[in-house]
Every structure is written in structure tokens, then in C-alpha cells.
Design an enzyme around this catalytic site. Structure first.
Site: not given
Length: 437
Positions: A273-275, A277-278
């Protein structure tokens, strides 16, 4: 007595009631830690299933044992509801909702906006509101603060607003909420002071920064750093392949340098959910300022193309034994986005399976953490891992290297293994034909 003084006293005396909006991988661990410190915590979520499990004292997240839920529930310190009206009775609110990307790669802010609208509807003076969802710099100032001001509240006096990026790493056995430093930036210095006072109770080290935008940028730097470096090592894998050099050997030798080098590993693509997308939040925001975030865009392109590269390696491995991918039986080992968890968000396995199916392959998979796979048009059940399933497969693809699997045994019974994680590095003279990333 000022609202700030009153709230600080409630925090110090463990009298503050805390609401956590969004009780998934980020919100639930935070709620548990606050409850462990003696605060009464109410989880708010649209999922009736999650709410029911929490109120029954049952965990649905592998990192949180059920007893860690049951204990505070029995003590009356932890509960959950779908009713946002309880927000009028709490003293602090942490927003831990998803912030996905749309297919056009711009942020979907609908979850944050929906949460902010509900907070505005039920807010009262003397509350602390902390946004934890990863987002673009300026979100707190642009979406949260104006909604509070519409109620006539003076931010920093009547109500307190901060941003504090979540740093949850699912499956990490060493670092959790308590021992991972927490960055906090407030809309005003008083906002920061109140949030630091609250989060310092369950978290060992809290780091205040000068503004909400700074705190928002911190999280994006962290994940952009990882995304760009993974993109670099993925491109190194592509170059090593063309030069007939083993990229894993190169990385191992380079990592012997005790300074000036940090080890990253290539893989089948980015997940979680992070790398993946962010960094694109930052890229999207800067486009509005007529700036092209070239490192971010290039890393995203390289990392996003790795599933196709893996499929090409599979096709080449089949061609070398006079087989085609069309009609081939391919067994995928691991579909979670990283080892030893059940999280499928943005998993590269989904792209690999879809690309192989488009080319006519017959796909099965085994993942001890994911019993069924029903998303993005894929409808599969995890198959038992036996000698028969391994030997029947034309190719076995290691996508997620769960530590509970015996990869030496896999290499003994499979005919072709495409290893995207270097899981077979310690296997001497495998019977299978092994193809590395």
C-alpha cells in the site's frame, strides 16, 4: 481553562477518549497500542464485519494476535462501530483510511474527504484531529483545516489539527507501532504540542516537525527513496541479464562495502500500500506546479514493467525446452506482495498471472497465507504443494518467497523454476532447470 490545557490534562490522566477511523493494517495496531496505554479507544469503520470481529475480541490482521484484541475489549478499553456520531464524544481522532491511486495515477482522496466530512459534522471544540493516511503535501491544510474552519473553529485554539504519517510495515517482527519513531507536524505549534503529548504515550520516540506539509513530505521521501533504489536495482538486473552476469552475485559482493552502499534487491515488481503508490502522489502534485518528477516517473516505469519481464523469462525458459506458454501449466508460488503476510494489495503476482493467462497459460498457485484469490478477474484457489503438483507443472515461478516453503524440495521435484527472489541461492545442484531474474 483553555481547550489546549484541558485536552493536555485529559491526555496526561488517561481520560481522553480516542477514535480511530479506519481499522485496517494501520488503524487497528494504533488502536491496540492506545488501549494498551489505558485509553478508551473506539474504532470507526464502514465494514460491519471488522466491527463485529473487534467487538467479539477477534483479530483479523496477522500481525495482531487475537488476545491483544480480546484483552482490551474485555476491559472496556476497545470497541468498534459503524456509527460516526460517536465522534462528538471523543477527544482525539486519528484518520487511518486508504488513499489509493486511480487508474489515471492521480490520488483518490474520496476516503479522506468522506472521513473529514463526518468529523466536521460531529466535531466539537477541544478535539485533536490527526490525519495518518499517506497523501500529497498540502492535504491536511487543503482538506482538513477548511472543514474545521467552516464550523467557526479557530485551528490551534478551539480545535487541533496535525498530520502524522503511518509507518506500519506488515509482517515486520522487529518494528511495530511502539518502537517505530513517529513524525508529527501540526497546523500550528499548539497543535503539534497536543499531538506530541498524546502519541508520546504509546510510542517510544516522537519527532515534531515544523508543519503538516513537512510531515506529509517526510513519508513521501521515505517511500520515494525505496521506490527509486528498487527501480535502480531492477534496472541493474535487466542490464546484468543482457551482459550474462548474475545480478545476485553482484549485489552480494557490493554489499560487502561497509560504507557508501545500501543493499536493495530486484524482484518481480512492487507491491503493498506504500512504495508503488506513494511517490506518485508527489509526482501528481508537482505536475500542477509545472514540474516533472523524473526520478519518480522513471522508477515507476521500470518497477511497473517487471511483471512483464518475468513473463518473458518464463516464456524463454519454456522455449528452451521446446514448449510454448500457450497451453503450458504454470504453478505460481506465492501471491502476497511480500513474504510471510496475506496482503494482496498491488501484488505483482496479480499482474504476472493476468499476463500469463492472456497468453494462454493454465495457472495454478500455492500460497499458505492466501487460500483463495478472487480479484481483478482472477478466480483461483490455492493448491496443495505436493510432488505431483510440482512435477506436473511445465514451469514453477517463485513470486513471493515465504519462509515456510522448502525451496530445495521444490527444486528437486520441478522441471523448470523461474526464481524471481533468489530463493534457491543456497540450493546446491538443483535437479530443476533454474532461471534467475
Amino acid at each position: 481553562m483553555s481547550y489546549k490545557t484541558e485536552l493536555l490534562q485529559k491526555i496526561e490522566n488517561r481520560e481522553a477518549v480516542i477514535a480511530v477511523i479506519g481499522i485496517g493494517y494501520v488503524g487497528l495496531p494504533l488502536a491496540v497500542e492506545f488501549a494498551r496505554e489505558g485509553y478508551r479507544v473506539i474504532g470507526v469503520d464502514v465494514s460491519e464485519k471488522k466491527v463485529g470481529l473487534i467487538n467479539s475480541g477477534v483479530s483479523y490482521i496477522p500481525d495482531i494476535p487475537t488476545e491483544d484484541i480480546a484483552r482490551p475489549v474485555e476491559a472496556g478499553l476497545l470497541s468498534a462501530t459503524t456509527d460516526y456520531s460517536i465522534l462528538r464524544d471523543v477527544d482525539a481522532i486519528s484518520i487511518c483510511v486508504p488513499t489509493p491511486l486511480r487508474k489515471t495515477k492521480d490520488p483518490d482522496m474520496s476516503y479522506i474527504i468522506a472521513a473529514a466530512d463526518e468529523i466536521a459534522k460531529y466535531s466539537r471544540p477541544g478535539q485533536l484531529i490527526v490525519l495518518e493516511s499517506t497523501t500529497y503535501p498540502g492535504t491536511t491544510d487543503e482538506l482538513i483545516v477548511p472543514r474545521m474552519a467552516q464550523n467557526g473553529y479557530r485551528v490551534g485554539e478551539d480545535i487541533f489539527v496535525c498530520f502524522s504519517p503511518e509507518r506500519i510495515d506488515p509482517g515486520n517482527k522487529v518494528y511495530g507501532v511502539r518502537n517505530t519513531p513517529k513524525v508529527i507536524g501540526g497546523a500550528t505549534p499548539d497543535c503539534t504540542e497536543v499531538a506530541v503529548a498524546l502519541y508520546s504515550k504509546p510510542i517510544e520516540r516522537v519527532i515534531p516537525v515544523s508543519s503538516t506539509r513537512t510531515a506529509e513530505m517526510v513519508k513521501l521521501l521515505e517511500n520515494t527513496f525505496r521506490s527509486v533504489n528498487i527501480g535502480l536495482v531492477n534496472e541493474m538486473a535487466l542490464m546484468c541479464d543482457k551482459l550474462d552476469v548474475n545480478v545476485w552475485e553482484v549485489i552480494e559482493a557490493a554489499s560487502s562495502k561497509p560504507f557508501g552502499f545500501m543493499t536493495f534487491y530486484p524482484g518481480p515488481g512492487l507491491g503493498g500500500h506504500c512504495i508503488p503508490i506513494d511517490p506518485l502522489y508527489l509526482s501528481w502534485k508537482l505536475k500542477a506546479l509545472n514540474y516533472n518528477a523524473r526520478f519518480i516517473e522513471l522508477a515507476s516505469e521500470i518497477n511497473g514493467n517487471m511483471p512483464l519481464y518475468v513473463v518473458t523469462k518464463i516464456m524463454d525458459a519454456l522455449n528452451n525446452v521446446r514448449k510454448t506458454v500457450n497451453g503450458a501449466d504454470i504453478l505460481v508460488l506465492g501471491v502476497a506482495y511480500k513474504r510471510d503476510i496475506d496482503d494482496l494489495r498491488e501484488s505483482p503476482a496479480l499482474d504476472i498471472i493476468r499476463l500469463l493467462e492472456e497468453r494462454g497459460a493454465n495457472i495454478s498457485y500455492h500460497d499458505p497465507y492466501v487460500p483463495n484469490l478472487h480479484r481483478e478477474g482472477i478466480d483461483l484457489e490455492s493448491q496443495p504443494l505436493t510432488e505431483e503438483t510440482l512435477s506436473a507443472a511445465d514451469a514453477v515461478v517463485i513470486v513471493t518467497d515465504h519462509t515456510c516453503l522448502d525451496y530445495a524440495w521444490v527444486a528437486e521435484h520441478a522441471s523448470i523454476v523461474v526464481d524471481t527472489r533468489n530463493a534457491l541461492k543456497d540450493v546446491k545442484q538443483p535437479r530443476a532447470r533454474v532461471v534467475l531474474l
